[in-house]
Design a protein around this motif. Sequence first.
Motif, mmCIF file in Angstrom:
data_model
loop_
_atom_site.group_PDB
_atom_site.id
_atom_site.type_symbol
_atom_site.label_atom_id
_atom_site.label_comp_id
_atom_site.label_asym_id
_atom_site.label_seq_id
_atom_site.Cartn_x
_atom_site.Cartn_y
_atom_site.Cartn_z
ATOM 1 N N LEU A 149 33.341 -64.029 -43.095
ATOM 2 C CA LEU A 149 33.990 -64.277 -41.926
ATOM 3 C C LEU A 149 33.754 -63.479 -39.771
ATOM 4 O O LEU A 149 33.501 -63.674 -39.013
ATOM 5 N N LYS A 150 33.547 -61.612 -40.762
ATOM 6 C CA LYS A 150 32.684 -61.355 -39.484
ATOM 7 C C LYS A 150 31.496 -61.365 -39.456
ATOM 8 O O LYS A 150 31.706 -61.615 -37.465
ATOM 9 N N THR A 151 30.784 -62.456 -39.348
ATOM 10 C CA THR A 151 29.372 -62.966 -39.473
ATOM 11 C C THR A 151 29.829 -63.483 -38.110
ATOM 12 O O THR A 151 30.069 -63.375 -37.635
ATOM 13 N N MET A 152 30.616 -64.807 -38.805
ATOM 14 C CA MET A 152 30.681 -65.369 -37.849
ATOM 15 C C MET A 152 31.341 -65.177 -36.651
ATOM 16 O O MET A 152 31.378 -65.600 -35.335
ATOM 17 N N GLN A 153 32.757 -63.959 -36.192
ATOM 18 C CA GLN A 153 33.062 -63.745 -35.563
ATOM 19 C C GLN A 153 32.232 -63.038 -34.411
ATOM 20 O O GLN A 153 32.487 -63.532 -33.728
ATOM 21 N N GLU A 154 31.450 -62.009 -35.380
ATOM 22 C CA GLU A 154 30.098 -61.303 -34.084
ATOM 23 C C GLU A 154 29.350 -62.928 -33.554
ATOM 24 O O GLU A 154 28.959 -62.664 -32.872
ATOM 25 N N VAL A 155 28.898 -64.053 -34.595
ATOM 26 C CA VAL A 155 27.910 -65.131 -33.811
ATOM 27 C C VAL A 155 28.546 -65.817 -32.964
ATOM 28 O O VAL A 155 28.423 -65.884 -31.775
ATOM 29 N N ILE A 156 30.311 -65.952 -33.287
ATOM 30 C CA ILE A 156 31.052 -67.170 -32.003
ATOM 31 C C ILE A 156 31.269 -65.954 -30.850
ATOM 32 O O ILE A 156 31.309 -66.145 -29.749
ATOM 33 N N THR A 157 31.738 -65.076 -31.153
ATOM 34 C CA THR A 157 31.611 -63.712 -29.840
ATOM 35 C C THR A 157 30.430 -63.926 -28.708
ATOM 36 O O THR A 157 30.608 -64.032 -27.847
ATOM 37 N N LEU A 158 29.106 -63.588 -29.537
ATOM 38 C CA LEU A 158 28.245 -63.870 -28.672
ATOM 39 C C LEU A 158 28.226 -65.443 -27.842
ATOM 40 O O LEU A 158 27.371 -65.491 -27.015
ATOM 41 N N LEU A 159 28.801 -66.409 -28.751
ATOM 42 C CA LEU A 159 28.076 -67.727 -27.710
ATOM 43 C C LEU A 159 29.051 -68.093 -27.142
ATOM 44 O O LEU A 159 29.413 -68.116 -25.427
ATOM 45 N N VAL A 160 30.367 -67.108 -27.021
ATOM 46 C CA VAL A 160 32.007 -67.322 -25.988
ATOM 47 C C VAL A 160 31.438 -66.057 -25.100
ATOM 48 O O VAL A 160 30.954 -66.706 -23.796
ATOM 49 N N PHE A 161 30.429 -65.232 -24.951
ATOM 50 C CA PHE A 161 30.278 -64.419 -24.070
ATOM 51 C C PHE A 161 28.791 -65.097 -23.574
ATOM 52 O O PHE A 161 28.700 -64.584 -22.147
ATOM 53 N N ALA A 162 27.893 -65.658 -24.314
ATOM 54 C CA ALA A 162 26.947 -66.025 -22.985
ATOM 55 C C ALA A 162 27.603 -66.988 -22.132
ATOM 56 O O ALA A 162 26.910 -67.388 -20.748
ATOM 57 N N GLY A 163 28.209 -67.772 -22.762
ATOM 58 C CA GLY A 163 28.810 -68.957 -21.960
ATOM 59 C C GLY A 163 29.472 -68.679 -20.554
ATOM 60 O O GLY A 163 29.639 -68.403 -19.548
ATOM 61 N N PHE A 164 30.405 -66.371 -20.681
ATOM 62 C CA PHE A 164 30.884 -66.540 -20.021
ATOM 63 C C PHE A 164 30.201 -65.965 -19.407
ATOM 64 O O PHE A 164 31.059 -65.868 -17.991
ATOM 65 N N SER A 165 29.210 -65.120 -19.591
ATOM 66 C CA SER A 165 28.300 -64.243 -18.933
ATOM 67 C C SER A 165 27.648 -65.064 -17.748
ATOM 68 O O SER A 165 28.025 -64.879 -16.702
ATOM 69 N N VAL A 166 27.611 -66.226 -18.350
ATOM 70 C CA VAL A 166 26.585 -67.235 -17.516
ATOM 71 C C VAL A 166 28.123 -68.046 -16.147
ATOM 72 O O VAL A 166 27.247 -67.980 -14.903
ATOM 73 N N LEU A 167 29.157 -68.789 -16.660
ATOM 74 C CA LEU A 167 30.127 -69.544 -16.017
ATOM 75 C C LEU A 167 31.069 -68.075 -14.897
ATOM 76 O O LEU A 167 31.201 -68.806 -14.617
ATOM 77 N N TRP A 168 31.267 -67.380 -16.004
ATOM 78 C CA TRP A 168 32.196 -66.896 -15.231
ATOM 79 C C TRP A 168 32.234 -65.538 -14.649
ATOM 80 O O TRP A 168 32.737 -65.484 -12.975
#
Length: 117
Positions: A71-90
């Motif tokens: 669960l923690k590993t999923m959380q971290e990978v999801i965080t990176l995916l969301v952050f990467a998109g956020f960083s570029v788009l927002w």
Amino acid sequence: MFGFIPPALTPILMLFASNVFMTFAWYGHLKHKSTPLLIAILVSWGIALFEYCLAVPANRLGSAVYSTAELKTMQEVITLLVFAGFSVLWLKEPLGWNHLVGFAFIALGAWFIFQKW
């Protein structure tokens, strides 16, 4: 809880949604740096409430299917995916090759967590 979504997928979707809220809570104000810090903190706190309303049940439901480490590993990978998109788009900040290589190493580490050796 959500009978039409497989139990293994429910926590992933909820963690993804919670990360969208948390990323906006933590970093969304950077696009509005003229906003007083106290206002940014209060708005971020309000947004984070929605994150908790998704993350806590996601982990509770997920614990029936996944280990805590998974669960923690999923959380971290999801965080990176969301952050990467956020960083570029927002934030309009480009990701360089070094970011992608670093993310790939983290994904490789996540792969090891999910192996049953």
